[in-house]
Design a protein around this motif. Structure first.
Motif, PDB file in Angstrom:
ATOM      1  N   GLU A  40     -48.053 -21.629  16.445  1.00 51.68           N
ATOM      2  CA  GLU A  40     -46.731 -21.275  16.945  1.00 51.68           C
ATOM      3  C   GLU A  40     -46.878 -20.192  18.007  1.00 51.68           C
ATOM      4  OE1 GLU A  40     -42.446 -19.839  15.026  1.00 51.68           O
ATOM      5  OE2 GLU A  40     -44.325 -19.571  13.927  1.00 51.68           O
ATOM      6  N   VAL A  41     -46.287 -20.394  19.160  1.00 50.96           N
ATOM      7  CA  VAL A  41     -46.302 -19.384  20.207  1.00 50.96           C
ATOM      8  C   VAL A  41     -45.173 -18.392  19.945  1.00 50.96           C
ATOM      9  CG1 VAL A  41     -46.048 -18.916  22.668  1.00 50.96           C
ATOM     10  CG2 VAL A  41     -47.314 -20.935  21.913  1.00 50.96           C
ATOM     11  N   LEU A  42     -45.552 -17.171  19.658  1.00 46.09           N
ATOM     12  CA  LEU A  42     -44.560 -16.135  19.428  1.00 46.09           C
ATOM     13  C   LEU A  42     -43.954 -15.657  20.739  1.00 46.09           C
ATOM     14  CD1 LEU A  42     -43.322 -14.392  17.125  1.00 46.09           C
ATOM     15  CD2 LEU A  42     -45.072 -12.682  17.643  1.00 46.09           C
ATOM     16  N   LYS A  43     -44.827 -15.476  21.749  1.00 43.79           N
ATOM     17  CA  LYS A  43     -44.338 -15.015  23.047  1.00 43.79           C
ATOM     18  C   LYS A  43     -45.385 -15.305  24.119  1.00 43.79           C
ATOM     19  CE  LYS A  43     -41.805 -11.145  25.093  1.00 43.79           C
ATOM     20  NZ  LYS A  43     -41.230  -9.799  24.834  1.00 43.79           N
ATOM     21  N   GLU A  44     -44.919 -15.531  25.337  1.00 43.47           N
ATOM     22  CA  GLU A  44     -45.793 -15.763  26.481  1.00 43.47           C
ATOM     23  C   GLU A  44     -45.655 -14.605  27.453  1.00 43.47           C
ATOM     24  OE1 GLU A  44     -45.639 -19.056  29.885  1.00 43.47           O
ATOM     25  OE2 GLU A  44     -46.280 -19.892  27.942  1.00 43.47           O
ATOM     26  N   LYS A  59     -44.343  -6.926   9.286  1.00 44.90           N
ATOM     27  CA  LYS A  59     -43.218  -7.009  10.218  1.00 44.90           C
ATOM     28  C   LYS A  59     -43.633  -7.062  11.686  1.00 44.90           C
ATOM     29  CE  LYS A  59     -39.963  -4.544   7.205  1.00 44.90           C
ATOM     30  NZ  LYS A  59     -39.068  -3.359   7.087  1.00 44.90           N
ATOM     31  N   TYR A  60     -44.783  -6.490  12.028  1.00 41.75           N
ATOM     32  CA  TYR A  60     -45.120  -6.310  13.439  1.00 41.75           C
ATOM     33  C   TYR A  60     -46.544  -6.764  13.744  1.00 41.75           C
ATOM     34  CZ  TYR A  60     -41.152  -3.089  13.096  1.00 41.75           C
ATOM     35  OH  TYR A  60     -39.913  -2.535  12.855  1.00 41.75           O
ATOM     36  N   LEU A  61     -46.763  -7.021  15.033  1.00 35.52           N
ATOM     37  CA  LEU A  61     -48.096  -7.178  15.581  1.00 35.52           C
ATOM     38  C   LEU A  61     -48.312  -6.080  16.606  1.00 35.52           C
ATOM     39  CD1 LEU A  61     -48.157 -11.041  16.141  1.00 35.52           C
ATOM     40  CD2 LEU A  61     -49.436  -9.784  14.403  1.00 35.52           C
ATOM     41  N   VAL A  62     -49.526  -5.543  16.640  1.00 37.83           N
ATOM     42  CA  VAL A  62     -49.916  -4.529  17.620  1.00 37.83           C
ATOM     43  C   VAL A  62     -50.981  -5.131  18.512  1.00 37.83           C
ATOM     44  CG1 VAL A  62     -50.971  -2.260  17.953  1.00 37.83           C
ATOM     45  CG2 VAL A  62     -49.379  -2.629  16.046  1.00 37.83           C
ATOM     46  N   ARG A  68     -52.855   0.171  27.348  1.00 40.44           N
ATOM     47  CA  ARG A  68     -51.854   0.697  26.417  1.00 40.44           C
ATOM     48  C   ARG A  68     -51.742  -0.206  25.196  1.00 40.44           C
ATOM     49  NH1 ARG A  68     -50.160   5.972  27.531  1.00 40.44           N
ATOM     50  NH2 ARG A  68     -49.937   6.229  29.786  1.00 40.44           N
ATOM     51  N   LEU A  69     -51.163   0.336  24.118  1.00 42.23           N
ATOM     52  CA  LEU A  69     -50.885  -0.428  22.915  1.00 42.23           C
ATOM     53  C   LEU A  69     -49.390  -0.686  22.808  1.00 42.23           C
ATOM     54  CD1 LEU A  69     -53.171   1.358  20.289  1.00 42.23           C
ATOM     55  CD2 LEU A  69     -53.648  -0.728  21.585  1.00 42.23           C
ATOM     56  N   TYR A  70     -49.056  -1.861  22.287  1.00 39.66           N
ATOM     57  CA  TYR A  70     -47.660  -2.265  22.143  1.00 39.66           C
ATOM     58  C   TYR A  70     -47.431  -2.853  20.758  1.00 39.66           C
ATOM     59  CZ  TYR A  70     -47.482  -1.786  27.216  1.00 39.66           C
ATOM     60  OH  TYR A  70     -47.552  -1.283  28.502  1.00 39.66           O
ATOM     61  N   ARG A  71     -46.183  -2.760  20.319  1.00 42.01           N
ATOM     62  CA  ARG A  71     -45.778  -3.339  19.045  1.00 42.01           C
ATOM     63  C   ARG A  71     -44.693  -4.375  19.295  1.00 42.01           C
ATOM     64  NH1 ARG A  71     -42.404   0.420  15.176  1.00 42.01           N
ATOM     65  NH2 ARG A  71     -40.738  -0.445  16.480  1.00 42.01           N
ATOM     66  N   ILE A  72     -44.806  -5.525  18.623  1.00 39.36           N
ATOM     67  CA  ILE A  72     -43.807  -6.570  18.736  1.00 39.36           C
ATOM     68  C   ILE A  72     -43.389  -6.982  17.336  1.00 39.36           C
ATOM     69  CG2 ILE A  72     -45.608  -8.336  18.923  1.00 39.36           C
ATOM     70  CD1 ILE A  72     -43.686  -9.993  20.626  1.00 39.36           C
ATOM     71  N   GLU A  73     -42.100  -7.202  17.131  1.00 37.63           N
ATOM     72  CA  GLU A  73     -41.587  -7.619  15.834  1.00 37.63           C
ATOM     73  C   GLU A  73     -41.783  -9.122  15.677  1.00 37.63           C
ATOM     74  OE1 GLU A  73     -37.501  -7.261  13.146  1.00 37.63           O
ATOM     75  OE2 GLU A  73     -37.696  -6.174  15.058  1.00 37.63           O
ATOM     76  N   VAL A  74     -42.396  -9.529  14.576  1.00 41.41           N
ATOM     77  CA  VAL A  74     -42.715 -10.935  14.374  1.00 41.41           C
ATOM     78  C   VAL A  74     -41.454 -11.791  14.294  1.00 41.41           C
ATOM     79  CG1 VAL A  74     -43.814 -12.592  12.803  1.00 41.41           C
ATOM     80  CG2 VAL A  74     -44.891 -10.371  13.234  1.00 41.41           C
ATOM     81  N   ASP A  75     -40.402 -11.295  13.657  1.00 41.85           N
ATOM     82  CA  ASP A  75     -39.177 -12.072  13.498  1.00 41.85           C
ATOM     83  C   ASP A  75     -38.217 -11.965  14.680  1.00 41.85           C
ATOM     84  OD1 ASP A  75     -40.033 -12.943  11.079  1.00 41.85           O
ATOM     85  OD2 ASP A  75     -38.697 -11.698   9.872  1.00 41.85           O
ATOM     86  N   ASP A  76     -38.509 -11.068  15.617  1.00 41.05           N
ATOM     87  CA  ASP A  76     -37.639 -10.901  16.783  1.00 41.05           C
ATOM     88  C   ASP A  76     -38.471 -10.465  17.980  1.00 41.05           C
ATOM     89  OD1 ASP A  76     -35.690 -10.477  18.631  1.00 41.05           O
ATOM     90  OD2 ASP A  76     -34.652  -8.885  17.553  1.00 41.05           O
ATOM     91  N   PRO A  77     -39.179 -11.411  18.618  1.00 41.60           N
ATOM     92  CA  PRO A  77     -40.105 -11.064  19.692  1.00 41.60           C
ATOM     93  C   PRO A  77     -39.462 -10.907  21.061  1.00 41.60           C
ATOM     94  CG  PRO A  77     -40.234 -13.397  19.270  1.00 41.60           C
ATOM     95  CD  PRO A  77     -39.237 -12.847  18.285  1.00 41.60           C
TER      96      PRO A  77
END
Length: 303
Positions: A40-44, A59-62, A68-77
């Motif tokens: 499943e593609v979470l985001k491009e 809840k998140y992927l880093v 830099r480092l970023y955080r994305i919410e798995v259920d709301d990308p």
């Protein structure tokens, strides 16, 4: 579970797309589900992202991008949030979260000489604390008890596996093979360190006791170079990435190549290919298993 603008494949083994000629890649942050065998593609992203970690709360992927480092919410990308890492703005794809999820360790290229050193800081943000004064040092593992970091380092012209107290101190060398040893990561029980080594001719997955004793080869593939073994949180499976023999040198793991993600039982046994993709460096450099061991995240590229 909410999804926004996602794409779902219902087969695990997809044809590998031929790379385009542009220099700038397009990155896809993906999730593989072991129960359904789907990607499943979470985001491009129109650019390079690398090395997702799954946070311990699920809840998140880093991930890292452009230092830099970023955080994305798995259920709301729909949005990505940068992590405040202070002066550490040259982070590479060797970031690891502590077992309790409160801290993150990073490899940052120091401004003085550009060489990678390991730092730790709160996951919520703060001032990075230097752990490895010697360089280059490339982080890969954090012991389950939070006391020790494992990493690959070049000392005296050779790259080997080292460990050091997580609060800083004297480093200890665990391997001394003449060829590259890399990617050390602790098993969830803390008894073992898994790593990859080119000592047998091709890069293969190895395992040793946490003190460096009883180093044992775990993969024996004559057609693939195997990198970056990652143990599932339940300790049952190991995911790693493979390059085709002859496509790269055993000691090299470049980006934007045709690669495979393979899985094997942690006790040893026949591995199987889960995903074929265009990727490599940045795809799965760090442990990206979900806390329930049912999914893992990775990055693929389409250019």
């Amino acid at each position: 579970m909410k999804r926004f603008g996602l794409f779902l494949w219902t087969v695990a083994l997809l044809p590998v797309a031929a790379p385009a000629q542009e220099d700038k890649p397009v990155s896809r942050l993906e999730i593989y589900d072991l129960q359904t065998g789907t990607r499943e593609v979470l985001k491009e992203y129109p650019g390079l992202i690398e090395a997702p970690n799954w946070t311990v709360d699920g809840k998140y992927l880093v991930y890292n991008s452009k230092g830099r480092l970023y955080r994305i919410e798995v259920d709301d990308p729909r949005s990505d949030v940068p992590l405040p890492t202070g002066f550490a703005d040259r982070c590479n794809n060797d970031h690891v979260l502590s077992a309790d999820g409160s801290r993150i360790a990073i490899s940052h290229g120091t401004h003085e000489d550009g060489k990678s050193r390991i730092y730790t800081l709160p996951l919520a943000g703060g001032s990075p604390a230097l752990i490895t004064p010697l360089a280059p040092s490339y982080l890969h593992g954090w012991s389950p008890d939070g006391k020790t970091l494992a990493y690959c380092a070049e000392r005296g012209g050779n790259y080997d596996v080292y460990v050091i107290p997580a609060e800083g101190g004297v480093e200890q060398r665990l391997t001394d093979a003449p060829l590259l040893d890399d990617g050390p990561e602790y098993s969830p029980c803390g008894q073992y360190i898994w790593f990859n080594s080119a000592r047998s001719g091709l890069m293969q997955v190895w395992r040793m006791n946490a003190d460096g004793s009883e180093q044992q080869q775990m993969t024996f593939d004559e057609d693939r170079n195997a990198w970056f073994p990652h143990l599932s949180p339940d300790g049952k499976n190991v995911i790693y990435i493979c390059y085709k023999k002859g496509d790269v040198a055993p000691g090299d793991h470049p980006p934007r190549k045709s690669v495979e993600l393979r899985m094997m039982p942690s006790g040893g046994g026949d591995p199987k290919t889960l995903v074929r993709l265009f990727g490599g460096q940045g795809t799965i450099n760090v442990n990206s298993w979900s806390p329930d061991s049912k999914r893992f995240a990775f990055v693929s590229y389409i250019k």
